[in-house]
Motif scaffolding. Structure first.
Motif, PDB file in Angstrom:
ATOM      1  N   MET A 175       0.734  -1.066   0.073  1.00 52.77           N
ATOM      2  CA  MET A 175      -0.318  -0.126  -0.111  1.00 52.77           C
ATOM      3  C   MET A 175       0.800   1.113   0.189  1.00 52.77           C
ATOM      4  N   ALA A 176       0.604   2.166  -0.809  1.00 54.75           N
ATOM      5  CA  ALA A 176       1.258   3.527  -0.659  1.00 54.75           C
ATOM      6  C   ALA A 176       0.213   4.589  -0.197  1.00 54.75           C
ATOM      7  N   ILE A 177       0.915   5.463   0.583  1.00 61.40           N
ATOM      8  CA  ILE A 177       0.145   6.482   1.107  1.00 61.40           C
ATOM      9  C   ILE A 177       0.789   7.829   0.745  1.00 61.40           C
ATOM     10  N   THR A 178      -0.145   9.048   0.797  1.00 66.22           N
ATOM     11  CA  THR A 178       0.409  10.244   0.350  1.00 66.22           C
ATOM     12  C   THR A 178       0.490  11.323   1.493  1.00 66.22           C
ATOM     13  N   ILE A 179       1.584  11.788   2.031  1.00 64.68           N
ATOM     14  CA  ILE A 179       1.591  12.519   3.350  1.00 64.68           C
ATOM     15  C   ILE A 179       0.841  13.765   2.624  1.00 64.68           C
ATOM     16  N   THR A 180      -0.098  14.411   3.527  1.00 66.34           N
ATOM     17  CA  THR A 180      -0.859  15.792   3.132  1.00 66.34           C
ATOM     18  C   THR A 180      -0.459  16.589   4.137  1.00 66.34           C
ATOM     19  N   CYS A 181      -0.257  16.331   5.354  1.00 59.99           N
ATOM     20  CA  CYS A 181       0.043  17.551   6.322  1.00 59.99           C
ATOM     21  C   CYS A 181       1.097  16.972   7.467  1.00 59.99           C
ATOM     22  N   ILE A 182       1.467  18.091   8.067  1.00 56.89           N
ATOM     23  CA  ILE A 182       2.428  17.403   9.075  1.00 56.89           C
ATOM     24  C   ILE A 182       2.189  18.324  10.437  1.00 56.89           C
ATOM     25  N   ASN A 183       2.722  17.967  11.741  1.00 52.56           N
ATOM     26  CA  ASN A 183       2.938  18.844  12.605  1.00 52.56           C
ATOM     27  C   ASN A 183       4.318  18.818  13.258  1.00 52.56           C
ATOM     28  N   LYS A 184       4.544  20.080  13.660  1.00 55.18           N
ATOM     29  CA  LYS A 184       6.046  20.093  14.032  1.00 55.18           C
ATOM     30  C   LYS A 184       5.971  20.670  15.532  1.00 55.18           C
ATOM     31  N   ASP A 185       7.058  20.556  16.278  1.00 46.76           N
ATOM     32  CA  ASP A 185       7.138  20.905  17.674  1.00 46.76           C
ATOM     33  C   ASP A 185       7.790  22.253  17.508  1.00 46.76           C
ATOM     34  N   SER A 186       7.831  23.048  18.450  1.00 51.89           N
ATOM     35  CA  SER A 186       8.579  24.200  18.424  1.00 51.89           C
ATOM     36  C   SER A 186       9.887  24.428  19.036  1.00 51.89           C
ATOM     37  N   GLY A 187      10.617  23.298  18.894  1.00 53.22           N
ATOM     38  CA  GLY A 187      11.904  23.223  19.360  1.00 53.22           C
ATOM     39  C   GLY A 187      13.091  23.831  18.303  1.00 53.22           C
ATOM     40  N   ASN A 188      14.155  24.056  19.021  1.00 50.76           N
ATOM     41  CA  ASN A 188      15.227  24.504  17.766  1.00 50.76           C
ATOM     42  C   ASN A 188      16.329  23.349  17.435  1.00 50.76           C
ATOM     43  N   HIS A 189      15.983  22.876  16.071  1.00 50.81           N
ATOM     44  CA  HIS A 189      16.578  21.694  15.733  1.00 50.81           C
ATOM     45  C   HIS A 189      17.802  22.112  14.268  1.00 50.81           C
ATOM     46  N   GLU A 190      18.671  21.518  14.611  1.00 50.19           N
ATOM     47  CA  GLU A 190      19.968  21.558  13.785  1.00 50.19           C
ATOM     48  C   GLU A 190      19.584  21.237  12.283  1.00 50.19           C
ATOM     49  N   ASN A 191      18.601  19.796  12.412  1.00 46.57           N
ATOM     50  CA  ASN A 191      18.136  19.503  11.261  1.00 46.57           C
ATOM     51  C   ASN A 191      16.356  19.865  11.208  1.00 46.57           C
ATOM     52  N   PRO A 192      15.904  20.474  10.262  1.00 45.20           N
ATOM     53  CA  PRO A 192      14.626  20.852  10.511  1.00 45.20           C
ATOM     54  C   PRO A 192      13.586  19.789  10.393  1.00 45.20           C
ATOM     55  N   ASN A 193      14.085  18.688   9.856  1.00 52.26           N
ATOM     56  CA  ASN A 193      13.124  17.485   9.478  1.00 52.26           C
ATOM     57  C   ASN A 193      12.779  17.036  10.994  1.00 52.26           C
ATOM     58  N   LEU A 194      13.696  17.263  11.804  1.00 56.91           N
ATOM     59  CA  LEU A 194      13.395  16.540  13.224  1.00 56.91           C
ATOM     60  C   LEU A 194      12.409  17.384  13.869  1.00 56.91           C
ATOM     61  N   ALA A 195      11.783  18.302  13.389  1.00 57.15           N
ATOM     62  CA  ALA A 195      10.854  19.073  14.221  1.00 57.15           C
ATOM     63  C   ALA A 195       9.637  18.260  13.683  1.00 57.15           C
ATOM     64  N   ILE A 196       9.622  17.734  12.697  1.00 52.48           N
ATOM     65  CA  ILE A 196       8.271  16.902  12.380  1.00 52.48           C
ATOM     66  C   ILE A 196       7.950  15.832  13.442  1.00 52.48           C
ATOM     67  N   THR A 197       6.650  16.052  14.219  1.00 54.45           N
ATOM     68  CA  THR A 197       6.366  14.999  15.120  1.00 54.45           C
ATOM     69  C   THR A 197       5.416  14.072  14.722  1.00 54.45           C
ATOM     70  N   HIS A 198       4.535  14.505  13.665  1.00 51.37           N
ATOM     71  CA  HIS A 198       3.277  13.813  13.153  1.00 51.37           C
ATOM     72  C   HIS A 198       3.075  13.847  11.805  1.00 51.37           C
ATOM     73  N   LEU A 199       2.819  12.819  11.070  1.00 46.25           N
ATOM     74  CA  LEU A 199       2.445  13.063   9.801  1.00 46.25           C
ATOM     75  C   LEU A 199       1.039  12.648   9.358  1.00 46.25           C
ATOM     76  N   GLY A 200       0.402  13.365   8.571  1.00 51.22           N
ATOM     77  CA  GLY A 200      -1.277  12.886   8.038  1.00 51.22           C
ATOM     78  C   GLY A 200      -1.225  12.606   6.744  1.00 51.22           C
ATOM     79  N   TRP A 201      -2.048  11.690   6.573  1.00 52.88           N
ATOM     80  CA  TRP A 201      -2.459  11.083   5.261  1.00 52.88           C
ATOM     81  C   TRP A 201      -3.921  10.838   5.350  1.00 52.88           C
ATOM     82  N   ILE A 202      -4.524  10.620   4.094  1.00 49.76           N
ATOM     83  CA  ILE A 202      -5.933  10.377   3.807  1.00 49.76           C
ATOM     84  C   ILE A 202      -5.928   8.661   3.679  1.00 49.76           C
ATOM     85  N   SER A 203      -6.991   8.070   4.599  1.00 55.45           N
ATOM     86  CA  SER A 203      -7.213   6.641   4.396  1.00 55.45           C
ATOM     87  C   SER A 203      -8.038   6.297   3.147  1.00 55.45           C
ATOM     88  N   THR A 204      -8.310   4.979   2.715  1.00 52.70           N
ATOM     89  CA  THR A 204      -8.864   4.641   1.470  1.00 52.70           C
ATOM     90  C   THR A 204     -10.569   5.019   1.796  1.00 52.70           C
TER      91      THR A 204
END
Length: 95
Positions: free
Chosen positions: A1-30
Motif C-alpha cells: 500500500m502506498a500513502i500520500t502525506i498531506t500534512c505535518i505537525n511540528k514541535d517548536s524546538g530548535n533543531h539542527e536538522n529541521p526535519n527533526l521538528a516533524i512530530t506527526h504526519l497526516g495522510w488520507i485513508s481509503t
C-alpha cells in the motif's frame, strides 16, 4: 500500500536538522479520513514493512525515505527532486 502525506505537525524546538521538528504526519485513508501517525511510526512502516509514502504537489510526486542523524535519531525526508523547497516541511499543519 502506498500513502500520500498531506500534512505535518511540528514541535517548536530548535533543531539542527529541521526535519527533526516533524512530530506527526497526516495522510488520507481509503475511507477518506485523515490518519495521523508519529514520525517514528511512519519511519518504521517504511523501513521495516516496506511501506511507500509520497508527497505530491501540482508539479511532481516525490518519495518519502528514511534517514538517521549521526547520533541515530530517525527521521523522514524526500528523495532529491528538481524543487528547491523542502517537500515535507512545505506541507500544511495537520488539524
Amino acid at each position: 500500500m502506498a500513502i500520500t502525506i498531506t500534512c505535518i505537525n511540528k514541535d517548536s524546538g530548535n533543531h539542527e536538522n529541521p526535519n527533526l521538528a516533524i512530530t506527526h504526519l497526516g495522510w488520507i485513508s481509503t475511507e477518506g479520513k485523515l490518519v495521523k501517525n508519529t514520525r517514528l511510526e511512519i519511519y518504521n512502516w517504511i523501513k521495516d514493512e516496506n511501506g511507500i509514502a509520497y508527497v505530491t504537489d501540482s508539479n511532481n510526486k516525490v518519495k518519502v525515505i528514511t534517514a538517521e542523524t549521526s547520533n541515530g535519531t530517525k527521521y523522514l525526508k524526500t528523495e532529491a527532486d528538481s524543487s528547491t523547497k523542502n517537500n515535507l516541511l512545505s506541507l500544511p499543519e495537520c488539524k
